[in-house]
Design an enzyme around this catalytic site. Structure first.
Site, PDB file in Angstrom:
ATOM      1  N   ARG A 101       0.872  -1.166   0.000  1.00 61.81           N
ATOM      2  CA  ARG A 101       0.000   0.000   0.000  1.00 61.81           C
ATOM      3  C   ARG A 101       0.915   1.223   0.000  1.00 61.81           C
ATOM      4  NH1 ARG A 101      -3.005   3.010   4.808  1.00 61.81           N
ATOM      5  NH2 ARG A 101      -4.279   4.383   3.544  1.00 61.81           N
ATOM      6  N   GLY A 138     -13.573   5.523   9.840  1.00 65.71           N
ATOM      7  CA  GLY A 138     -12.715   4.866  10.832  1.00 65.71           C
ATOM      8  C   GLY A 138     -12.042   5.953  11.633  1.00 65.71           C
ATOM      9  N   ARG A 162      -8.542  14.421  13.152  1.00 64.58           N
ATOM     10  CA  ARG A 162      -8.409  15.433  12.090  1.00 64.58           C
ATOM     11  C   ARG A 162      -9.692  16.243  11.969  1.00 64.58           C
ATOM     12  NH1 ARG A 162      -6.370  11.426   7.432  1.00 64.58           N
ATOM     13  NH2 ARG A 162      -6.174   9.890   9.081  1.00 64.58           N
ATOM     14  N   GLU A 170      -9.160  -4.032   2.533  1.00 60.61           N
ATOM     15  CA  GLU A 170      -8.141  -3.389   1.696  1.00 60.61           C
ATOM     16  C   GLU A 170      -7.033  -4.370   1.338  1.00 60.61           C
ATOM     17  OE1 GLU A 170      -8.422   0.027   4.654  1.00 60.61           O
ATOM     18  OE2 GLU A 170      -7.538   1.014   2.939  1.00 60.61           O
TER      19      GLU A 170
HETATM   20  P1  AMP Z   1     -10.491   1.938  11.806  1.00 66.64           P
HETATM   21  O1  AMP Z   1      -9.575   3.119  11.658  1.00 66.64           O
HETATM   22  O2  AMP Z   1     -11.266   1.622  10.571  1.00 66.64           O
HETATM   23  O3  AMP Z   1      -9.817   0.733  12.404  1.00 66.64           O
HETATM   24  O4  AMP Z   1     -11.590   2.373  12.873  1.00 66.64           O
HETATM   25  C1  AMP Z   1     -11.222   2.673  14.187  1.00 66.64           C
HETATM   26  C2  AMP Z   1     -12.372   3.364  14.895  1.00 66.64           C
HETATM   27  O5  AMP Z   1     -13.582   2.604  14.802  1.00 66.64           O
HETATM   28  C3  AMP Z   1     -12.112   3.467  16.389  1.00 66.64           C
HETATM   29  O6  AMP Z   1     -11.363   4.601  16.686  1.00 66.64           O
HETATM   30  C4  AMP Z   1     -13.495   3.569  16.944  1.00 66.64           C
HETATM   31  O7  AMP Z   1     -13.832   4.940  17.004  1.00 66.64           O
HETATM   32  C5  AMP Z   1     -14.396   2.925  15.912  1.00 66.64           C
HETATM   33  N1  AMP Z   1     -15.055   1.705  16.417  1.00 66.64           N
HETATM   34  C6  AMP Z   1     -14.592   0.441  16.402  1.00 66.64           C
HETATM   35  N2  AMP Z   1     -15.493  -0.402  16.971  1.00 66.64           N
HETATM   36  C7  AMP Z   1     -16.554   0.372  17.349  1.00 66.64           C
HETATM   37  C8  AMP Z   1     -17.802   0.115  17.985  1.00 66.64           C
HETATM   38  N3  AMP Z   1     -18.150  -1.124  18.359  1.00 66.64           N
HETATM   39  N4  AMP Z   1     -18.628   1.140  18.202  1.00 66.64           N
HETATM   40  C9  AMP Z   1     -18.287   2.408  17.837  1.00 66.64           C
HETATM   41  N5  AMP Z   1     -17.131   2.707  17.223  1.00 66.64           N
HETATM   42  C10 AMP Z   1     -16.274   1.715  16.996  1.00 66.64           C
END
Ligand code: AMP
Length: 407
Positions: free
Chosen positions: A98, A216, A247, A392
């Site tokens: 990536r 995310g 951000r 991804e």
């Molecule tokens: P990512 O960067 O795609 O791994 O997403 C990370 C973010 O997903 C974390 O910082 C959380 O804010 C959110 N997240 C993960 N699991 C949950 C959940 N069960 N409920 C709410 N937010 C979540």
């Protein structure tokens, strides 16, 4: 040393046939996945806290055993060497990296040669935190496995189909022509994967237009029509667009000069503030993790409540705006840690878009968490609503194989 020359046990080669190694080398972490040719089997892991004494690799073996390996001195290169050692026995046939920024030069994945590697390094000017780490990963593999072909899969490439009306900024033309100042977009492999998947599982006939919301820690949205990105929320850098974990997303560009005038803040200080101290963290004053904020909001924490409301309002407003890019609007796809897990957030975002004739099946929405895939619109909804867990790594493996003529 060549992966093709290493030996492996029968059991291992039986269960991971002609795998592709996917590497996502970040500034403080390395995510990796070894994916079999038919994508049915994979080994995954993560090296984290790189650069610190607490650096370690969390590795899950083929049989599901979880290992944790400390990296002495916390060094990037050492972590990468260790990861390659752990995986070498599986005889990977290609490595897909990536790479965050491909500039205007790359609209698809490309086999790495000296020129490509030099370009990845040169494009550091557009992604100073990411491209150098990506280049380091390519060089480490090159040194250890000179015979294994490598492919660069750019985060920006998918959005190269955007028309000028979407990718140009309304600033003097010379800045675009001489300095390449334009919108590029990011999270390309994720938007590509989920929009492609939505088109393959929807029952809607004809052409498909999707709004994809990757929510995310980083967040972006895209308008994808017939497999082509027509607009997206991130721009020259991954700071533009939606409100994110740390951000700010969109902000008045006059803020920099204003903060300089009233507080004497340097451009670097404002940049750091907008990238690392803003978003959900900045508004809630608690965390960049939505789970923590949702918990505090349920206990009446007013800044946590506002952080969630702003996150959803800004996401809904952006998705509504991006719908203008689509000739036809088939549906909305949610993905990323928040998009895949927080049914409440999805419902709130869709409520912001209430004038679109969207109707949510509330019970179905609640079931789509923890990696579940499915749709959750009710029968009278004007558009489809999907949760599709992003993959991804799978997409990068697929593009790597295609670039090498192995697909
Ligand atoms: P990512 O960067 O795609 O791994 O997403 C990370 C973010 O997903 C974390 O910082 C959380 O804010 C959110 N997240 C993960 N699991 C949950 C959940 N069960 N409920 C709410 N937010 C979540």
């Amino acid at each position: 040393m060549s992966a093709a020359n290493t030996t492996a046990t029968d059991e291992q080669t039986d269960t991971l046939i002609r795998p592709t190694l996917v590497l996502n080398c970040g500034s403080s972490s390395i995510k990796y996945a070894l994916i079999s040719e038919d994508a049915s089997t994979r080994i995954e892991g993560l090296a984290e806290n790189l650069g610190l004494d607490t650096a370690r690799i969390k590795h899950t073996t083929l049989s599901g055993e979880k290992l944790e390996i400390a990296i002495a001195g916390g060094r990037h290169k050492l972590a990468l060497q260790k990861i390659l050692e752990l995986l070498e026995q599986y005889q990977f046939i290609a490595v897909g990296h990536r790479v965050v920024h491909g500039g205007r030069e790359y609209s698809e994945a490309v086999r790495v040669d000296d020129h490509v590697l030099a370009e990845v390094k040169r494009l550091k000017v557009l992604a100073p935190l990411h491209n150098p780490a990506n280049a380091l990963g390519i060089e480490a593999v090159q040194a250890l496995y000179p015979d294994v072909p490598q492919v660069a899969v750019f985060d920006t490439a998918f959005h190269q189909t955007m028309p000028p009306v979407a990718y140009r900024y309304p600033i003097p033309k010379a800045l675009y022509e001489d300095e390449k100042i334009r919108r590029y977009g990011f999270h390309g492999t994720s938007h590509a994967y989920v929009s492609n998947r939505a088109s393959s599982i929807t029952k809607a006939s004809g052409s498909h237009g999707w709004l994809t919301a990757h929510l995310g820690n980083g967040c972006s949205a895209a308008a994808v029509y017939e497999g082509q990105s027509l607009d997206t929320s991130m721009g020259l850098t991954p700071l533009e667009g939606l409100m994110m974990g740390t951000r700010s997303g969109d902000i008045d560009p006059g803020l920099h000069i204003h903060l300089k005038r009233i507080l004497g803040m340097s451009l670097e200080e404002t940049d750091k503030m907008l990238n690392s101290e803003s978003g959900l963290l900045g508004i809630s004053g608690l965390s960049n993790d939505l789970r923590t904020i949702e918990q505090a909001a349920s206990e009446g924490h007013s800044d946590a409540i506002l952080a969630i409301e702003m996150f959803c309002y800004r996401a809904g407003k952006y998705l509504a705006a991006l719908s203008c890019a689509l000739p036809e609007f088939t549906g909305i796809v949610f993905t990323g840690g928040i998009g895949e897990n927080s049914a409440v957030t999805r419902a709130r975002i869709l409520d912001v878009m209430r004038h679109f004739g969207i109707a949510v099946d509330t019970d179905k929405n609640k079931t789509l968490v923890g990696g579940a895939e499915g749709s959750f619109q009710s029968a009278d909804s004007a558009v489809e609503l999907w949760v599709i867990p992003t993959d991804e790594e799978y997409r990068i493996a697929q593009e790597t194989r295609a670039a090498l003529g192995l697909a």
